[in-house]
Design a protein around this motif. Structure first.
Motif, PDB file in Angstrom:
ATOM      1  N   GLN A 164       0.824  -1.276  -0.034  1.00 21.48           N
ATOM      2  CA  GLN A 164      -0.106   0.042   0.124  1.00 21.48           C
ATOM      3  C   GLN A 164       0.943   1.395  -0.013  1.00 21.48           C
ATOM      4  OE1 GLN A 164      -3.675  -0.056   2.653  1.00 21.48           O
ATOM      5  NE2 GLN A 164      -2.388  -1.785   3.719  1.00 21.48           N
ATOM      6  N   GLU A 165       0.362   2.456  -0.397  1.00 18.41           N
ATOM      7  CA  GLU A 165       0.980   3.514  -0.381  1.00 18.41           C
ATOM      8  C   GLU A 165       1.544   3.856   1.042  1.00 18.41           C
ATOM      9  OE1 GLU A 165       0.367   8.400  -1.773  1.00 18.41           O
ATOM     10  OE2 GLU A 165      -0.987   6.884  -2.224  1.00 18.41           O
ATOM     11  N   ARG A 166       2.733   4.251   1.443  1.00 21.21           N
ATOM     12  CA  ARG A 166       2.947   4.148   2.995  1.00 21.21           C
ATOM     13  C   ARG A 166       2.252   5.560   3.404  1.00 21.21           C
ATOM     14  NH1 ARG A 166       5.950   8.212   5.295  1.00 21.21           N
ATOM     15  NH2 ARG A 166       7.810   8.768   4.144  1.00 21.21           N
ATOM     16  N   LEU A 167       2.158   5.298   4.748  1.00 16.77           N
ATOM     17  CA  LEU A 167       1.403   6.522   5.603  1.00 16.77           C
ATOM     18  C   LEU A 167       2.168   7.868   5.563  1.00 16.77           C
ATOM     19  CD1 LEU A 167       0.153   4.087   8.463  1.00 16.77           C
ATOM     20  CD2 LEU A 167      -1.284   5.231   7.019  1.00 16.77           C
ATOM     21  N   ILE A 168       1.854   8.725   5.550  1.00 14.07           N
ATOM     22  CA  ILE A 168       2.278  10.123   5.884  1.00 14.07           C
ATOM     23  C   ILE A 168       2.587  10.497   7.311  1.00 14.07           C
ATOM     24  CG2 ILE A 168       2.072  12.381   5.359  1.00 14.07           C
ATOM     25  CD1 ILE A 168       0.144  11.724   3.178  1.00 14.07           C
ATOM     26  N   LEU A 169       3.658  11.105   7.470  1.00 15.36           N
ATOM     27  CA  LEU A 169       4.148  11.527   8.711  1.00 15.36           C
ATOM     28  C   LEU A 169       4.196  13.156   8.953  1.00 15.36           C
ATOM     29  CD1 LEU A 169       4.702  10.641  11.858  1.00 15.36           C
ATOM     30  CD2 LEU A 169       7.132  10.341  11.119  1.00 15.36           C
ATOM     31  N   ALA A 170       3.741  13.772   9.729  1.00 17.58           N
ATOM     32  CA  ALA A 170       3.729  15.198   9.725  1.00 17.58           C
ATOM     33  C   ALA A 170       3.714  15.516  11.333  1.00 17.58           C
ATOM     34  CB  ALA A 170       2.457  15.875   9.196  1.00 17.58           C
TER      35      ALA A 170
END
Length: 478
Positions: A164-170
Motif C-alpha cells: 500500500q502507499e505508505r502512511l504520511i508523517l507530519a
C-alpha cells in the motif's frame, strides 16, 4: 478592505499544499457555530487533518466514542475527491505533555504506540498521522527524534509489506525560537517527517498586558529582545536555517482573531490592555474570535494596517483585535511562494465563515472555482529519502520528492450518504475503463476517469491551471 476567510484567499492563489484542520469539538457549538464533517468541502484543501485523537496506555485511540463514526464520514470525503489526503492529529494545545512524555520515554512504549497508530489509521482509511506534541521538554528532545525516526521506519516497512502507499508523517511544531532550541533536533527530525506544520500564530495574545497582533508576517518596529523573533517570517526562516528543507515547511494561518480589552484611551499597537476581550458568541472563549465572529463584531468598522508587520487590526468600543484579511493573507502567500516554502495550513475550517452569513463573501470555504490547490506532495518511499520540491517552510539540504502525489487506485473508505463527484467533464469515457484505476481522458488533457471495479467511469477534472499526468497518476502543472 473586504474580509475573507483564510481558506478562500488561499484557494484563489495557492497551487501548493493546503492542509486544513477539522476541530471535531466544533460539532458541539451552538446554532450557526456548529460545524460537522458534513460541512467540509473536500475540494478546497489538498490535505484534511482530523483533530484530535488521544493516547491511553501508550496507544492511539479516538478521543470519544462518537469520533469513530466521524472517522468514517471524514475519510469518505475522498470518494468525492480522489486527490484528497487525510491525516489524524494527536495531541493539540490543551492535551498536555505527560502522555507524550510517557509514551516516548522508552522504546517499548514507542513501539506499542506505533503499532496502534498503524492499526487505527488503516482501519479507518486515514493516509497519515500528525504529531502535535506541545512541546517536548529539553530532556525529551532526543526521544522526540527517536519517535519520528521509528514512526517513519515502521510506516515504510508496513507500506512495503502490505503493498500500500505508505502512511504520511507530519508534526506540528513551535514557531518560537526559544522553544525550537529547547525542544527539537531540527535537522534530525526533518529527515523523518514529510511535513512540518509551523504554528505561526499566537505569538501574542490577551495573556499579555499590551496589544499586539497574534500572527504578524514580519518583525515590528517596536519589537525588542526575544520579541524580534515572534513573527511568521522569522520562524520559518529559523526552521530552514537550522536544517529543515523549505519544501517540507508549511506556514500556519489562523482563521481567528485575538482580542484585548483596552485599559486607556490609546488604541495603537502596544496600547495598555487589561486582559482578554469579550468571548466569541459561538466559540465561547474570552479574547478568541472566529473569523465569522470578527466580521460580526467589526461590521462597519475600519481596518488599520500595521504597515511594518503587514497585518490588520481594528477597534470597536474598548475592544482591540488583530486578525488576517484578504490583503494580509495575499501578502503572506506571496512571501511563502517567493521563499519556496512548501505550503500552508489553516486552523481551522470551523472558524471560517463556512455558512457565508457574516463576512459578505458568499458561502465560504471557497466558492471560487479559480485554481484551488489540487497538487500534493508524495511522501518519501524509503527511510532516507526527503520529500521533494521547493515548497516547505524550513530549509532543505537535499532535493526531496516531487510536489505531486500519486492518486489512489482503489478505495476502502466507509460508505457515505453522498456520492457527488468533484468536477464534471463532458467526455463520456465509454470503453475507456477496463477495471479499477485512474485513466486519462483522451479528449481533454485536464481530465481523467476514476474507474471502479464495474467499469463505471466517474469523470473528474483537475484544477483549471493543471493537467492530468498518467505517469504519476496525479494532477500537475503542464
Amino acid at each position: 478592505v473586504s474580509r475573507l476567510n483564510a481558506t478562500t484567499a488561499l484557494s484563489l492563489q495557492l497551487a501548493h499544499k493546503l492542509m486544513c484542520y477539522y476541530n471535531s469539538k466544533a460539532q458541539n457549538r451552538p446554532n450557526v457555530g456548529k460545524f460537522s464533517v458534513s460541512d467540509i468541502d473536500p475540494d478546497k484543501c489538498t490535505h484534511l487533518i482530523f483533530a484530535f485523537s488521544d493516547i491511553i496506555e501508550n496507544q492511539l485511540v479516538p478521543t470519544t466514542v462518537n469520533d469513530v463514526q466521524q472517522y468514517f464520514k471524514f475519510n469518505a470525503l475522498k470518494q468525492r475527491n480522489p486527490l484528497l489526503k487525510t491525516l489524524l492529529a494527536v495531541g493539540g494545545e490543551k492535551f498536555g505533555t505527560e502522555k507524550f512524555k510517557t509514551m516516548a520515554g522508552s522504546q517499548e512504549n514507542r513501539q506499542l504506540f506505533i503499532q496502534s497508530v498503524i492499526k487505527l489509521l488503516r482501519a479507518f482509511n486515514f493516509d497519515g498521522l500528525d504529531v502535535d506534541w506541545r512541546y517536548p521538554a529539553e530532556e525529551d528532545k532526543q526521544r522526540f527524534t527517536e519517535l519520528c525516526k521509528e514512526l517513519e521506519t515502521a510506516f515504510v516497512d508496513e507500506g512495503t509489506s502490505s503493498n500500500q502507499e505508505r502512511l504520511i508523517l507530519a508534526a506540528s511544531v513551535s514557531a518560537e525560537k526559544s522553544t525550537i532550541d529547547a525542544s527539537y533536533e531540527v535537522e534530525e527530525i526533518a529527515m523523518h517527517l514529510d511535513f512540518i506544520n509551523v504554528l505561526t500564530f499566537d505569538f501574542h495574545g490577551p495573556w499579555e498586558n499590551v496589544t499586539a497582533h497574534h500572527s504578524p508576517l514580519f518583525q515590528g518596529s517596536q519589537d525588542t529582545g526575544d520579541a524580534i523573533y515572534s513573527n511568521t517570517a522569522s520562524a520559518l526562516e529559523y526552521w530552514r536555517d537550522q536544517g529543515a528543507p523549505e519544501e517540507k515547511l508549511n506556514m500556519g494561518l489562523g482563521a481567528f482573531g485575538r482580542a484585548f480589552s483596552l485599559s486607556s484611551n490609546s488604541s495603537a499597537v502596544g496600547a495598555p490592555a487589561s486582559g482578554p476581550g469579550e468571548e466569541g458568541c459561538y466559540t465561547g472563549e474570552d479574547g478568541f474570535w472566529a473569523s465569522y465572529e470578527t466580521c460580526l463584531y467589526l461590521d462597519g468598522v475600519q481596518n488599520h494596517l500595521i504597515s511594518d508587520q503587514k497585518v490588520p487590526y481594528a477597534t470597536t468600543e474598548n475592544q482591540w483585535v488583530g486578525f488576517d484579511d484578504t490583503t494580509s493573507i495575499s501578502t503572506k502567500i506571496n512571501y511563502l511562494k517567493a521563499n519556496k516554502f512548501g505550503g500552508a495550513f489553516v486552523w481551522s475550517l470551523d472558524l471560517d465563515d463556512f455558512r457565508g452569513e457574516f463576512c459578505n463573501q458568499g458561502k465560504s470555504l471557497p466558492t471560487t472555482t479559480t485554481a484551488p490547490p489540487t497538487t500534493t506532495t508524495a511522501p518519501p518511499t524509503t527511510t532516507t529519502a526527503l520529500p521533494t520540491t521547493t515548497t516547505a517552510l524550513p530549509t532543505t539540504t537535499t532535493a526531496p520528492p516531487t510536489t505531486t502525489t500519486a492518486l489512489p487506485t482503489t478505495t476502502t473508505a466507509a460508505p457515505t450518504t453522498t456520492t457527488a463527484l468533484p468536477t464534471t467533464t463532458t467526455a463520456s469515457g465509454s470503453g475507456v475503463c477496463s477495471g479499477p484505476g485512474l485513466v486519462p481522458d483522451p479528449t481533454n488533457p485536464n481530465c481523467y476517469f476514476n474507474c471502479d471495479a464495474f467499469g463505471n467511469n466517474n469523470p473528474t477534472c483537475c484544477g483549471a491551471t493543471l493537467v492530468y499526468k498518467d505517469s504519476c497518476k496525479c494532477c500537475d502543472f503542464p
